[in-house]
Structures are given as C-alpha cells and as structure tokens.
Scaffold this motif. Sequence first.
Motif, PDB file in Angstrom:
ATOM      1  N   ASN A 293       0.808  -1.219   0.000  1.00  0.00           N
ATOM      2  CA  ASN A 293       0.000   0.000   0.000  1.00  0.00           C
ATOM      3  C   ASN A 293       0.842   1.269   0.000  1.00  0.00           C
ATOM      4  O   ASN A 293       0.323   2.359  -0.224  1.00  0.00           O
ATOM      5  N   ASN A 294       2.135   1.134   0.249  1.00  0.00           N
ATOM      6  CA  ASN A 294       3.005   2.310   0.268  1.00  0.00           C
ATOM      7  C   ASN A 294       3.507   2.587  -1.142  1.00  0.00           C
ATOM      8  O   ASN A 294       4.525   2.061  -1.570  1.00  0.00           O
ATOM      9  N   THR A 295       2.777   3.420  -1.857  1.00  0.00           N
ATOM     10  CA  THR A 295       3.123   3.682  -3.254  1.00  0.00           C
ATOM     11  C   THR A 295       4.425   4.462  -3.385  1.00  0.00           C
ATOM     12  O   THR A 295       5.134   4.316  -4.377  1.00  0.00           O
ATOM     13  N   SER A 298       7.213   1.902  -3.269  1.00  0.00           N
ATOM     14  CA  SER A 298       7.165   1.085  -4.483  1.00  0.00           C
ATOM     15  C   SER A 298       7.619   1.876  -5.703  1.00  0.00           C
ATOM     16  O   SER A 298       8.364   1.370  -6.541  1.00  0.00           O
ATOM     17  N   THR A 299       7.183   3.131  -5.802  1.00  0.00           N
ATOM     18  CA  THR A 299       7.564   3.974  -6.942  1.00  0.00           C
ATOM     19  C   THR A 299       9.060   4.225  -6.957  1.00  0.00           C
ATOM     20  O   THR A 299       9.706   4.175  -8.011  1.00  0.00           O
ATOM     21  N   ALA A 300       9.633   4.495  -5.775  1.00  0.00           N
ATOM     22  CA  ALA A 300      11.073   4.745  -5.684  1.00  0.00           C
ATOM     23  C   ALA A 300      11.870   3.512  -6.101  1.00  0.00           C
ATOM     24  O   ALA A 300      12.881   3.621  -6.816  1.00  0.00           O
ATOM     25  N   LEU A 301      11.408   2.339  -5.682  1.00  0.00           N
ATOM     26  CA  LEU A 301      12.084   1.099  -6.075  1.00  0.00           C
ATOM     27  C   LEU A 301      11.940   0.841  -7.573  1.00  0.00           C
ATOM     28  O   LEU A 301      12.891   0.400  -8.227  1.00  0.00           O
ATOM     29  N   ASP A 302      10.759   1.109  -8.118  1.00  0.00           N
ATOM     30  CA  ASP A 302      10.537   0.907  -9.551  1.00  0.00           C
ATOM     31  C   ASP A 302      11.431   1.813 -10.390  1.00  0.00           C
ATOM     32  O   ASP A 302      11.943   1.396 -11.433  1.00  0.00           O
ATOM     33  N   GLU A 303      11.600   3.048  -9.934  1.00  0.00           N
ATOM     34  CA  GLU A 303      12.489   3.981 -10.635  1.00  0.00           C
ATOM     35  C   GLU A 303      13.898   3.405 -10.721  1.00  0.00           C
ATOM     36  O   GLU A 303      14.579   3.522 -11.738  1.00  0.00           O
ATOM     37  N   TYR A 304      14.315   2.768  -9.644  1.00  0.00           N
ATOM     38  CA  TYR A 304      15.649   2.175  -9.617  1.00  0.00           C
ATOM     39  C   TYR A 304      15.721   0.936 -10.503  1.00  0.00           C
ATOM     40  O   TYR A 304      16.654   0.775 -11.296  1.00  0.00           O
ATOM     41  N   ASN A 308      17.203   2.251 -13.569  1.00  0.00           N
ATOM     42  CA  ASN A 308      18.513   2.223 -12.913  1.00  0.00           C
ATOM     43  C   ASN A 308      18.862   3.587 -12.318  1.00  0.00           C
ATOM     44  O   ASN A 308      20.014   4.024 -12.340  1.00  0.00           O
ATOM     45  N   ASP A 309      17.843   4.255 -11.782  1.00  0.00           N
ATOM     46  CA  ASP A 309      17.989   5.582 -11.193  1.00  0.00           C
ATOM     47  C   ASP A 309      17.787   5.470  -9.683  1.00  0.00           C
ATOM     48  O   ASP A 309      16.671   5.276  -9.209  1.00  0.00           O
ATOM     49  N   LYS A 310      18.882   5.586  -8.946  1.00  0.00           N
ATOM     50  CA  LYS A 310      18.818   5.397  -7.491  1.00  0.00           C
ATOM     51  C   LYS A 310      18.399   6.654  -6.741  1.00  0.00           C
ATOM     52  O   LYS A 310      18.131   6.612  -5.542  1.00  0.00           O
ATOM     53  N   SER A 311      18.353   7.805  -7.441  1.00  0.00           N
ATOM     54  CA  SER A 311      18.106   9.078  -6.766  1.00  0.00           C
ATOM     55  C   SER A 311      16.737   9.127  -6.087  1.00  0.00           C
ATOM     56  O   SER A 311      16.605   9.690  -4.996  1.00  0.00           O
ATOM     57  N   ALA A 312      15.705   8.538  -6.719  1.00  0.00           N
ATOM     58  CA  ALA A 312      14.360   8.568  -6.124  1.00  0.00           C
ATOM     59  C   ALA A 312      14.342   7.814  -4.798  1.00  0.00           C
ATOM     60  O   ALA A 312      13.706   8.257  -3.832  1.00  0.00           O
TER      61      ALA A 312
END
Length: 334
Positions: A293-295, A298-304, A308-312
């Motif tokens: 439920n914590n979008t 989840s969004t930050a992990l998906d960005e990575y 391959n973007d770790k900044s989020a």
Amino acid sequence: MKSLLKDAREQKGFKTRELAQLANIDQALISKFESGTRKPTKDQIIKLSQLLEIDYETLMTAWLKEKILYEISDEEFALKALLLAEQEIQKNKKAIDSVILSSNQIILDEIEKLKNQFQSFNHFQLRQISKTLELEFIFQNIHSNGNSLTLEETKSVINDGITISGKSMQEHLEAINFQETAVYIKDLSQKKTAFNEKELLLIHSLIYKGIEFENSGKYKNDPLILREMNLLFNWYESHKNNLHPIILASEIYLKILDINPFEKGSLQIANIVINWILLQNNYIYVLTQTDKNNTEYSTALDEYKIKNDKSAFINYILKIEKENLINVIQSNTK
C-alpha cells in the motif's frame, strides 16, 4: 548471457512462444538470443529481466560484457583501451555521486541540524526514544514477513514475555529474534563495527534462531551470489569514507535487494543493514514502509529497477529520516 536467459525461461516454465508473446518479441529472436546468434536491445533486456525475474544488474552486466567483447576482443590494444575506459568511467561515477550529494545538500543539512537537536536530549529521553523506535523497527520487520502480531502484541511478547493467544510459536520467535537482532546491531553500532560478511551472516542466523530453516546464516547455493556479495563488501570498503552515511546506507539497501543473497530474509537483512550504518553514524532508525500500500516506496524502487535511477530511493530515505527526526523531537519537546 544466453544461458542466463534460457535457464531463467525454463525455470519459469515458459515455452519460447509464450515468452515471445509476453515480451512482444518475435519467437525466432528469443531462440536466437538463447543460442547466442543475436543480441537483445537494451529495451528487450529490461523486458526480459522483468518477465524472467532475472536480476537487472546481472543481466545488464552480461549484455554489456558481450557487447564490449564483440567490438574490441580481437583488437591489439584492447586491454589498454579497457583500462583507460575504466578510469574514465570511475571519473564519471565520482562526478555523478557528487551531483547526487549536491542535489540533496539542503535536506542533508536540515537532517544534520535535526540530528544535533535530537542528540541534545538528556540520557533518559534518548533511552526512551531508542526503545520506542526499536519496537517499531522490530514490528515493521516481522510484519513485512507476514507476521500477524500487532504492535501492542509485539511489545507484550518482547518486553513482558507474554504469549499471545491465537498466534503461532513461530510468530512469537520472530518477534523475540528481531528484538535480539536489534540489540545486536545497536551494540555493533556503538562499537563502530563496520559492515562485514561475518556479522551479516551471524545476523541472518539470529533472525531464524529456533525456527526450522536449514539455510539460516548461509547465502543461496549459487557461486554468482558469493561473487556479488564480495563485490558488495569491496564497494562498501571503497565508498564508506567518501559517501554521506545516509546515501551509503541507501545504496547498500538497494544492492542487497538486487543480489537477493538469501533463500529467506533478504528484505529484512536490507532493513537491518541500512539501520546498522545509520545508527553507527548517530542517525535514528529509518523505518521503510515496505507493504504494497506504500506507493511512495514502491515507486522509488521501480524507478531504480526500471531506469537504474537510485536518486528517487535515496530521496525517499532522506525524507523518512527527516520526518522521523521531526516526529521524535516534537513528541519530546511538548
């Protein structure tokens, strides 16, 4: 790379035709990827990594290696060129790390001020805060593993030794084990014990103490895992003194999730290690909300994973650390 793709497809039980349909790639191309007669594009690598659940970094590394070999393996000065390329990549990597640091400098400065304010509390306040955060840390870790104990029930189990009716023995043991683990990493932090393999494996065995699991304290039986973990510890040693501790801890969290070194408990280990490093540097627990439920998480992990973007993800951890410090300070200055 061809064996990575074929083995993963067979393990998932896909026929080449089925994988082709899912990935929207011609079936003949899938066969050629697996035979090594054709190379996927980068976009195709991303799709296949997700569908076959192959670690993105592992697959991309294999893809890049083959791309490099195809271009220069027969050249007379290939090794010298590779050495110069490595030096240039390292230089660019340092520049990127510098950009990440500077782009987050404002929130890092804010966190530093909050940390100093937090540390100005008296010994009794600090001890009470530590106990509260430790309880939440224990609860969130066992909850992410499917444990049904509530926060109050977890508190009763670890503080009062109470057995909760209707809850399994394993659920009780998980809470007790995580409480012992929390005490252990606090001790490691106070002793300034650096992140290392011996302690990591011991921590994993602590999590599963008394719980029937033959692989506690052991990596998966895979030579690639051992190699990846060695690379991780080498990376830590070379970056521990030149990366900000929160950024360092965030990147190690991501790397552990990437490697997924244990049959069970890799997420919990990532949560433990990020806090081991933070506590060692006088920050407070980062309690990552890992439920579906914590979008934001989840969004930050998906960005990575996808870009391959770790900044989020780093921004997410910085935000959580700042919010936790603010909450602790506000609740103790009323």
